[in-house]
Design an enzyme around this catalytic site. Structure first.
Site, PDB file in Angstrom:
ATOM      1  N   GLU A 175      12.775  -9.678   1.465  1.00  0.00           N
ATOM      2  CA  GLU A 175      12.001  -8.534   1.991  1.00  0.00           C
ATOM      3  C   GLU A 175      12.792  -7.272   1.675  1.00  0.00           C
ATOM      4  OE1 GLU A 175      11.579  -8.517   6.266  1.00  0.00           O
ATOM      5  OE2 GLU A 175      10.438  -6.647   6.261  1.00  0.00           O
ATOM      6  N   TYR A 207      11.412   8.679   1.068  1.00  0.00           N
ATOM      7  CA  TYR A 207      11.370   7.655   0.011  1.00  0.00           C
ATOM      8  C   TYR A 207      12.014   8.095  -1.305  1.00  0.00           C
ATOM      9  CZ  TYR A 207       8.074   5.552   3.266  1.00  0.00           C
ATOM     10  OH  TYR A 207       7.501   5.004   4.390  1.00  0.00           O
ATOM     11  N   ASN A 264       8.120  -5.668  -1.074  1.00  0.00           N
ATOM     12  CA  ASN A 264       8.039  -4.519  -0.179  1.00  0.00           C
ATOM     13  C   ASN A 264       6.570  -4.459   0.234  1.00  0.00           C
ATOM     14  OD1 ASN A 264       7.935  -2.171   1.208  1.00  0.00           O
ATOM     15  ND2 ASN A 264       9.025  -0.933  -0.329  1.00  0.00           N
ATOM     16  N   ALA A 324       3.203  -0.970   4.619  1.00  0.00           N
ATOM     17  CA  ALA A 324       2.625  -0.997   5.972  1.00  0.00           C
ATOM     18  C   ALA A 324       2.166  -2.402   6.388  1.00  0.00           C
ATOM     19  CB  ALA A 324       1.467  -0.012   6.045  1.00  0.00           C
ATOM     20  N   ARG A 336       5.159  11.002  -2.389  1.00  0.00           N
ATOM     21  CA  ARG A 336       4.896  10.658  -0.988  1.00  0.00           C
ATOM     22  C   ARG A 336       6.174  10.816  -0.157  1.00  0.00           C
ATOM     23  NH1 ARG A 336       4.697   4.468   1.158  1.00  0.00           N
ATOM     24  NH2 ARG A 336       4.176   4.947   3.317  1.00  0.00           N
ATOM     25  N   HIS A 363      12.840  -2.876   1.805  1.00  0.00           N
ATOM     26  CA  HIS A 363      12.274  -1.572   2.199  1.00  0.00           C
ATOM     27  C   HIS A 363      13.184  -0.465   1.691  1.00  0.00           C
ATOM     28  CE1 HIS A 363       9.317  -3.499   4.675  1.00  0.00           C
ATOM     29  NE2 HIS A 363      10.274  -4.273   5.131  1.00  0.00           N
ATOM     30  N   PRO A 398       0.785  -1.227   0.000  1.00  0.00           N
ATOM     31  CA  PRO A 398       0.000   0.000   0.000  1.00  0.00           C
ATOM     32  C   PRO A 398       0.828   1.293   0.000  1.00  0.00           C
ATOM     33  CG  PRO A 398      -0.110  -1.100   2.130  1.00  0.00           C
ATOM     34  CD  PRO A 398       0.531  -2.061   1.182  1.00  0.00           C
ATOM     35  N   ASN A 399       0.324   2.234  -0.767  1.00  0.00           N
ATOM     36  CA  ASN A 399       0.864   3.601  -0.862  1.00  0.00           C
ATOM     37  C   ASN A 399       2.164   3.705  -1.663  1.00  0.00           C
ATOM     38  OD1 ASN A 399      -1.227   4.830   0.775  1.00  0.00           O
ATOM     39  ND2 ASN A 399      -0.305   3.713   2.473  1.00  0.00           N
ATOM     40  N   ARG A 422      12.982   4.299  12.476  1.00  0.00           N
ATOM     41  CA  ARG A 422      11.753   5.105  12.454  1.00  0.00           C
ATOM     42  C   ARG A 422      10.859   4.776  13.664  1.00  0.00           C
ATOM     43  NH1 ARG A 422       9.436   4.696   6.572  1.00  0.00           N
ATOM     44  NH2 ARG A 422       8.165   6.423   7.392  1.00  0.00           N
TER      45      ARG A 422
END
Ligand code: DQA
Length: 151
Positions: free
Chosen positions: A101, A26, A77, A80, A21, A103, A13-14, A110
């Site tokens: 995985e 990012y 990725n 969330a 964003r 990111h 998502p996103n 964070r």
């Protein structure tokens, strides 16, 4: 039997909003720019790189299941959903190929809710904090391994 020369890159998502964003976190590349660079790297190595994005958890689970018999490696990725999804964890455990995985940011630097990953215990490798270039580094490595018969 040789493994399929296909790699799937799944995005949660996103991530469709990359480019606009939170660019300070990012970066300014869009997901399509990243996808195109990864496809080109794959082309040069004779690997088909399929890049997919959805905001829908169930769709990501469906794509992991579809990848089981059709791909040699999977990069995810989960965005969330990384921090919430038992369904994605379970689907990844059923995937027999090499799985990574990924990111863009280092989520451990964070908020504390990003420190837990339901994806990490279900994959072979984790890449985080290399920015958008992380995708290309992973595809480059997978292409090498494919050429060497390691995948
Ligand atoms: C992310 C990190 C996640 O915590 C966040 O929810 C994202 C993107 C990353 O690529 O850095 O959407 O997965």
């Amino acid at each position: 039997m040789s493994r399929p020369n296909k790699v799937v890159v799944l995005n949660g998502p996103n991530l469709n909003l990359l480019g606009t964003r939170e660019p300070e976190i990012y970066g300014s590349d869009t997901l399509e720019m990243i996808a195109e660079r990864c496809r080109q790297l794959g082309d040069r190595a004779g690997i088909e790189v399929r890049f997919l994005q959805s905001n829908d958890e169930g769709k990501i689970v469906d794509w992991i299941q579809e990848a089981i018999n059709t791909t040699s490696a999977l990069v995810i990725n989960a965005a969330a959903y990384t921090h919430t999804s038992v369904a994605i964890h379970d689907a990844l455990r059923a995937y027999p190929g090499f799985k990574v995985e990924l990111h863009i940011s280092n989520s451990h630097l964070r908020e504390s809710f990003r420190h837990v990953s339901y994806v990490a215990p279900a994959v072979d490798a984790v890449v985080a904090g290399l920015g958008a270039r992380g995708y290309e580094h992973v595809i480059d490595l997978l292409a090498d391994w494919f050429a060497q018969g390691k995948l």
